[in-house]
Each structure stands twice: as structure tokens, then as C-alpha cells.
Design an enzyme around this catalytic site. Structure first.
Site, PDB file in Angstrom:
ATOM      1  CG  ASP A   2      -5.590  -2.308  -4.166  1.00 21.94           C
ATOM      2  OD1 ASP A   2      -4.953  -3.331  -4.470  1.00 21.94           O
ATOM      3  OD2 ASP A   2      -5.969  -2.063  -3.010  1.00 21.94           O
ATOM      4  CG  ASP A  41      -7.386  -3.991   1.348  1.00 24.43           C
ATOM      5  OD1 ASP A  41      -7.020  -2.813   1.516  1.00 24.43           O
ATOM      6  OD2 ASP A  41      -6.812  -4.778   0.580  1.00 24.43           O
ATOM      7  N   PRO A  91     -12.810 -12.229 -12.629  1.00 34.31           N
ATOM      8  CG  PRO A  91     -14.347 -12.223 -10.881  1.00 34.31           C
ATOM      9  CD  PRO A  91     -13.185 -12.996 -11.423  1.00 34.31           C
ATOM     10  CB  THR A 150      -7.958  -9.453  -7.945  1.00 37.20           C
ATOM     11  OG1 THR A 150      -8.804  -9.356  -9.102  1.00 37.20           O
ATOM     12  CG2 THR A 150      -8.748  -9.022  -6.724  1.00 37.20           C
ATOM     13  CG  ASP A 151      -3.024 -12.103  -9.116  1.00 36.93           C
ATOM     14  OD1 ASP A 151      -1.933 -11.695  -9.540  1.00 36.93           O
ATOM     15  OD2 ASP A 151      -3.224 -12.418  -7.929  1.00 36.93           O
ATOM     16  CB  ALA A 158     -13.286  -0.239 -12.182  1.00 35.43           C
ATOM     17  CG  HIS A 162      -2.035  -1.059   1.054  1.00 34.84           C
ATOM     18  ND1 HIS A 162      -2.239  -2.050   2.000  1.00 34.84           N
ATOM     19  CD2 HIS A 162      -2.935  -1.284   0.074  1.00 34.84           C
ATOM     20  CE1 HIS A 162      -3.237  -2.819   1.600  1.00 34.84           C
ATOM     21  NE2 HIS A 162      -3.676  -2.381   0.442  1.00 34.84           N
TER      22      HIS A 162
END
Length: 291
Positions: free
Chosen positions: A158, A88, A165, A160-161, A141, A64
Site C-alpha cells: 500500500d 491509515d 520517498p 504512495t506514488d 520496508a 482497500h
């Protein structure tokens, strides 16, 4: 003696890591995903999705801090930030530390992710959602970057891999949408996997991003949870000077910001743009193809 339950990460074929599960705090299975939150003695609370570790309490600060402070301090005069994903709350926690920011927009596809992480990972956000500059938008997004009339100085993806999705957030259409809502000399950054384990992601990002922004490069940091070597972060901008800000200027901006960090320093910032030869070669090969 009771056998310890283990969580095996299955992100990479032929190689992986495991975590001892001291206690399962939350688990949910649907047709699309398998989400687990559990306690581990070394990493604290861990969130895993579909066999891939998403975040942990103990080492999230590396990820982060580097995705936030590198673009913001390189820009030097950012007033608005867009965070894509980040449910998160860790990215938001670092972004709100920058007092000069006037507008912070976070786009998350599912409000339940935000609520869940506030409950199970309160140290990630540390009350950042209560900052009056923050606008939380629950939206896809892709739709947001295609339709919004707002512009941003820094965009942080930010994501995910790039499987399931999250794959769309590595597409040409997504990068085109981000360019559309990026101010002149704005900076786009995104997580881009671990190059040693995911070698094709560097070249794919260059091929898909380079038509829209003059410079597409990467910087790196070692995040223990994301196993297999240092993680790469995509860097894209039309401001060719931003990556080359001198150390004295970075030091002055960092000190003026009054930010407390555990990983980021101006020296680490500069060093992170020095890439291993195999990563540079992947960038150059992709640029040759797109030229």
C-alpha cells in the site's frame, strides 16, 4: 461573501482536480513534505501529501477492498499477510476480516503516521490494530523484506506514488525482496497508479517485477479520488491458476468468509482482470523487452 479555500492536486502535469476545503484539521510542512488533512463536503476527511490526494473517508473502501480481498480470496488458503505501508489503517481493517489468517504483519516507516490516522481517520482502521494477530513493525520496508526470516502467503504493498520517498517501493530491489519472503504460490499485489494518466508505470513494473515471479499482470477498479480513469493494481505470483479461479469457487470462498463489502464481489473480482487494450499492449511491450 468569503471566498472558499481550494486545494489543488498537482500530481499530473497539465491536468488536475480541486477540492473545496471546508476546514483544515492538520497541516505540517518540512523540507521533505507538505501534509494536509481537511474536511470536504463530498469526500469527508481528506489527506493530501505533496500535492497528491492520499485517501478520503468516502471512497477509500474501493481501494482497500480490492487490494485485500482479490489476492486473499484468489489464494484461498492464506495464513499470513504482510502489509507494506498502510498507515491509515484501511488495509488492515479489511485484512483482519479474514478469520482464517493466523499472522498479520504491517510494516510502516513512521509510527506518527499511524497515530495521526487513528486520531483523524478512525473509520479507516475501526480498531483493527487491536486484533491480537497483528504485529506492527516500524521499519523501512526495503530493509524489512531484505532481512526478515518470515514468509508470507500474501504481500500487499500500500505504497504512495513512485515519486520521492515512495519511489523505492517500485524498484527491482524491492520486488526481489518481496519474492524472497513470499511463500510458494504466494501472491504480491500493489497499487500501480492510473494507467491513462501514468502510462509508463505499467511497463516499468513489468520490467522490474517479471524477473522474479512467473506471472506479472494487473487488475483494475475505479476509485473516484484517483482521477483520470480506473486505477491499476499490480499482481505477481508463481501460481498461474490463482488469477483464473472460477466464479463458483470465488463465490463459495466469499460466502464462507462471511465478509461484508461495499465494492468487492466475486463477479467484480473476475471482471477486474479484463484489461483495456492499451494496458495489455503496455504489458506485452514490456515483456518483449525483458524476454
Amino acid at each position: 461573501m468569503q471566498k472558499q479555500h481550494l486545494y489543488y492536486e498537482t500530481l499530473h502535469s497539465g491536468y488536475g482536480q480541486y477540492f473545496e476545503v471546508d476546514k483544515v484539521l492538520f497541516e505540517q510542512k518540512t523540507e521533505q513534505w507538505h501534509l494536509t488533512i481537511f474536511e470536504n463536503s463530498r469526500f469527508g476527511r481528506v489527506m493530501a501529501l505533496n500535492g497528491a490526494i492520499q485517501t478520503t473517508e468516502k471512497d477509500e473502501f474501493v481501494y482497500h477492498e480490492m487490494l485485500t480481498h482479490v489476492p486473499l480470496l484468489a489464494h484461498g488458503n492464506a495464513k499470513s499477510v504482510l502489509i507494506i505501508g498502510g498507515g491509515d489503517g484501511g488495509m488492515l481493517r479489511e485484512v483482519v476480516k479474514h478469520r482464517q489468517l493466523e499472522r498479520i504483519t504491517m510494516v510502516e516507516i513512521d509510527v506518527s503516521v499511524v497515530d495521526m490516522c487513528k486520531s483523524y481517520f478512525p473509520e479507516h482502521s475501526q480498531g483493527a490494530y487491536d486484533d491480537p494477530r497483528v504485529e506492527l513493525v516500524i521499519d523501512n520496508a526495503m530493509t524489512f523484506v531484505a532481512d526478515t526470516d518470515k514468509k508470507f502467503d500474501v504481500i500487499i504493498s500500500d505504497c504512495t506514488d513512485p515519486v520521492g520517498p515512495g519511489e523505492v517501493l517500485f524498484s527491482s530491489a524491492f520486488y526481489q525482496g518481496c519474492k524472497r519472503c513470499l511463500n510458494d504460490n504466494g501472491i504480491f499485489v500493489a497499487q500501480n497508479g492510473v494507467p491513462f494518466m501514468q502510462p509508463d508505470e505499467i511497463a516499468e513494473t513489468v520490467r522490474r517485477m517479471s524477473p522474479y515471479l512467473q506471472e506479472c499482470w494487473f487488475y483494475m477498479a475505479a476509485v473516484p479520488t484517483y482521477v483520470g480513469g480506473s486505477m491499476a493494481f499490480a499482481w505477481a505470483t508463481d501460481n498461474l491458476a490463482a488469477r483464473r479461479v472460477d466464479s463458483a469457487t470465488l463465490e463459495a470462498r466469499f460466502n464462507a468468509a462471511g465478509i461484508s463489502t461495499r465494492y468487492y464481489t466475486p463477479a467484480v473480482h473476475q471482471a477486474s482482470f479484463a484489461l483495456p487494450a492499451f494496458v495489455e499492449q503496455a504489458i506485452q511491450s514490456a515483456m518483449t523487452v525483458t524476454a
